[in-house]
Design an enzyme around this catalytic site. Structure first.
Site, PDB file in Angstrom:
ATOM      1  N   ASP A   1      40.795  35.290  32.860  1.00  0.00           N
ATOM      2  CA  ASP A   1      41.932  35.555  33.372  1.00  0.00           C
ATOM      3  C   ASP A   1      42.974  35.432  32.221  1.00  0.00           C
ATOM      4  OD1 ASP A   1      44.074  36.584  34.890  1.00  0.00           O
ATOM      5  OD2 ASP A   1      44.178  34.575  36.134  1.00  0.00           O
TER       6      ASP A   1
ATOM      7  N   ASP B   1      35.994  32.349  44.617  1.00  0.00           N
ATOM      8  CA  ASP B   1      36.197  31.802  46.079  1.00  0.00           C
ATOM      9  C   ASP B   1      37.855  32.223  46.276  1.00  0.00           C
ATOM     10  OD1 ASP B   1      37.227  29.956  44.191  1.00  0.00           O
ATOM     11  OD2 ASP B   1      37.659  28.601  45.600  1.00  0.00           O
TER      12      ASP B   1
ATOM     13  N   LYS C   1      40.154  40.423  33.371  1.00  0.00           N
ATOM     14  CA  LYS C   1      41.297  40.887  34.001  1.00  0.00           C
ATOM     15  C   LYS C   1      42.293  41.435  33.029  1.00  0.00           C
ATOM     16  CE  LYS C   1      42.288  38.249  38.162  1.00  0.00           C
ATOM     17  NZ  LYS C   1      43.156  37.399  38.854  1.00  0.00           N
TER      18      LYS C   1
ATOM     19  N   ASP D   1      32.856  33.182  35.410  1.00  0.00           N
ATOM     20  CA  ASP D   1      32.856  34.446  36.425  1.00  0.00           C
ATOM     21  C   ASP D   1      33.978  35.539  35.774  1.00  0.00           C
ATOM     22  OD1 ASP D   1      34.945  32.667  36.767  1.00  0.00           O
ATOM     23  OD2 ASP D   1      34.605  32.520  38.903  1.00  0.00           O
TER      24      ASP D   1
ATOM     25  N   ARG E   1      32.512  32.877  48.563  1.00  0.00           N
ATOM     26  CA  ARG E   1      31.635  32.874  47.255  1.00  0.00           C
ATOM     27  C   ARG E   1      30.279  33.648  47.735  1.00  0.00           C
ATOM     28  NH1 ARG E   1      33.780  29.281  43.474  1.00  0.00           N
ATOM     29  NH2 ARG E   1      34.833  27.434  44.236  1.00  0.00           N
TER      30      ARG E   1
ATOM     31  N   GLY F   1      32.476  28.948  39.999  1.00  0.00           N
ATOM     32  CA  GLY F   1      32.375  30.340  40.085  1.00  0.00           C
ATOM     33  C   GLY F   1      31.205  31.216  39.271  1.00  0.00           C
TER      34      GLY F   1
ATOM     35  N   PHE G   1      43.521  39.673  42.742  1.00  0.00           N
ATOM     36  CA  PHE G   1      42.707  38.115  43.015  1.00  0.00           C
ATOM     37  C   PHE G   1      41.542  38.889  43.752  1.00  0.00           C
ATOM     38  CE2 PHE G   1      41.467  34.427  44.866  1.00  0.00           C
ATOM     39  CZ  PHE G   1      41.611  33.594  43.945  1.00  0.00           C
TER      40      PHE G   1
HETATM   41  P1  5GP Z   1      41.894  31.546  33.457  1.00  0.00           P
HETATM   42  O1  5GP Z   1      41.916  30.177  32.896  1.00  0.00           O
HETATM   43  O2  5GP Z   1      41.141  32.589  32.342  1.00  0.00           O
HETATM   44  O3  5GP Z   1      43.297  32.196  33.647  1.00  0.00           O
HETATM   45  O4  5GP Z   1      41.199  31.582  34.717  1.00  0.00           O
HETATM   46  C1  5GP Z   1      39.915  31.361  34.555  1.00  0.00           C
HETATM   47  C2  5GP Z   1      39.343  30.692  36.157  1.00  0.00           C
HETATM   48  O5  5GP Z   1      40.350  31.052  37.191  1.00  0.00           O
HETATM   49  C3  5GP Z   1      38.009  31.376  36.743  1.00  0.00           C
HETATM   50  O6  5GP Z   1      36.812  30.652  36.062  1.00  0.00           O
HETATM   51  C4  5GP Z   1      38.294  31.575  38.145  1.00  0.00           C
HETATM   52  O7  5GP Z   1      37.768  30.179  38.599  1.00  0.00           O
HETATM   53  C5  5GP Z   1      39.859  31.395  38.290  1.00  0.00           C
HETATM   54  N1  5GP Z   1      40.248  32.942  38.714  1.00  0.00           N
HETATM   55  C6  5GP Z   1      41.061  33.654  37.708  1.00  0.00           C
HETATM   56  N2  5GP Z   1      41.094  34.807  38.330  1.00  0.00           N
HETATM   57  C7  5GP Z   1      40.576  34.727  39.487  1.00  0.00           C
HETATM   58  C8  5GP Z   1      40.358  35.481  40.770  1.00  0.00           C
HETATM   59  O8  5GP Z   1      40.905  36.997  40.527  1.00  0.00           O
HETATM   60  N3  5GP Z   1      39.768  35.328  41.887  1.00  0.00           N
HETATM   61  C9  5GP Z   1      39.287  34.076  41.735  1.00  0.00           C
HETATM   62  N4  5GP Z   1      38.508  33.939  42.890  1.00  0.00           N
HETATM   63  N5  5GP Z   1      39.257  33.103  40.883  1.00  0.00           N
HETATM   64  C10 5GP Z   1      39.957  33.598  39.733  1.00  0.00           C
HETATM   65 MG    MG Z   2      36.078  29.179  37.364  1.00  0.00          MG
END
Ligand code: 5GP
Ligand code: MG
Length: 175
Positions: free
Chosen positions: A95, A151, A123, A92, A157, A38, A144
């Site tokens: 979350d 993606d 987020k 990227d 992407r 990402g 999302f």
């Molecule tokens: P985390 O581990 O912080 O919950 O999530 C991080 C990863 O989840 C990011 O690197 C991304 O790849 C994916 N991700 C989290 N939220 C989103 C979103 O809203 N859209 C997309 N495309 N990927 C997300």
């Molecule tokens: Mg990622």
């Protein structure tokens, strides 16, 4: 799809990130490690605005299948040697924070001099860890998003803007 951040807004956010990083590190050599897949567009745009001597490596993680979370896997075979280096991990989006938390843990074991992280998006209200990245370009609502590297099932992407994927955009699973 609803556009959340257009190209000009993204450019301004990346410019802001670069300025903060340039101000923080000055002319100290820096190692950037991008979390694939990402972060590849953010990395390409960001590193061209950084002014210090720079090394660039990548680590790959994947967790999502569609918009649902699967198990996290980390492939660090392509990461540079970071022992004794000042390092910034680039992703990227932050979350829940679990991805960067795990990658950070793995990297700390490799003995960097310092380790910070930078993300395009955070987020709001979703974090399950007790820290946030030092460098964040935008806080966004809990939707999302796709585009600018992010993606949905490996598509979108290449969109030059960031858009919210709405239910109407998802493949129809009714039978
Ligand atoms: P985390 O581990 O912080 O919950 O999530 C991080 C990863 O989840 C990011 O690197 C991304 O790849 C994916 N991700 C989290 N939220 C989103 C979103 O809203 N859209 C997309 N495309 N990927 C997300
Ligand atoms: Mg990622």
């Amino acid at each position: 799809m609803k556009i959340l951040l257009n190209q000009d807004e993204l450019d301004a956010g990346v410019e802001r990130l670069a300025r903060e990083i340039n101000e923080t590190y000055g002319n100290r050599p820096l190692t950037i490690v991008g979390v694939l897949t990402g972060s590849f567009i953010l990395m390409a745009d960001l590193i061209r605005k950084l002014e210090m001597p720079l090394r660039v490596g990548v680590v790959q993680t994947s967790s999502y299948e569609g918009t649902e979370r699967g198990a996290l896997s980390i492939n660090s075979e392509m990461m540079l040697d970071i022992a004794g280096r000042d390092v910034i991990l680039i992703d990227d989006i932050f979350d829940t924070g679990n991805t960067l938390q795990e990658v950070t843990q793995l990297m700390k074991n490799l003995g960097p001099n310092s380790l910070k992280s930078a993300v395009l998006l955070l987020k709001t209200g979703r974090q399950e860890v007790d820290w946030v990245p030092e460098f964040v370009a935008f806080d966004i609502p809990d939707e999302f998003v796709v585009g600018y590297g992010l993606d949905f099932n490996d598509e979108y992407r290449n969109l030059p803007y960031l858009a919210c994927l709405e239910p109407a955009d998802l493949p129809n699973t009714d039978s």
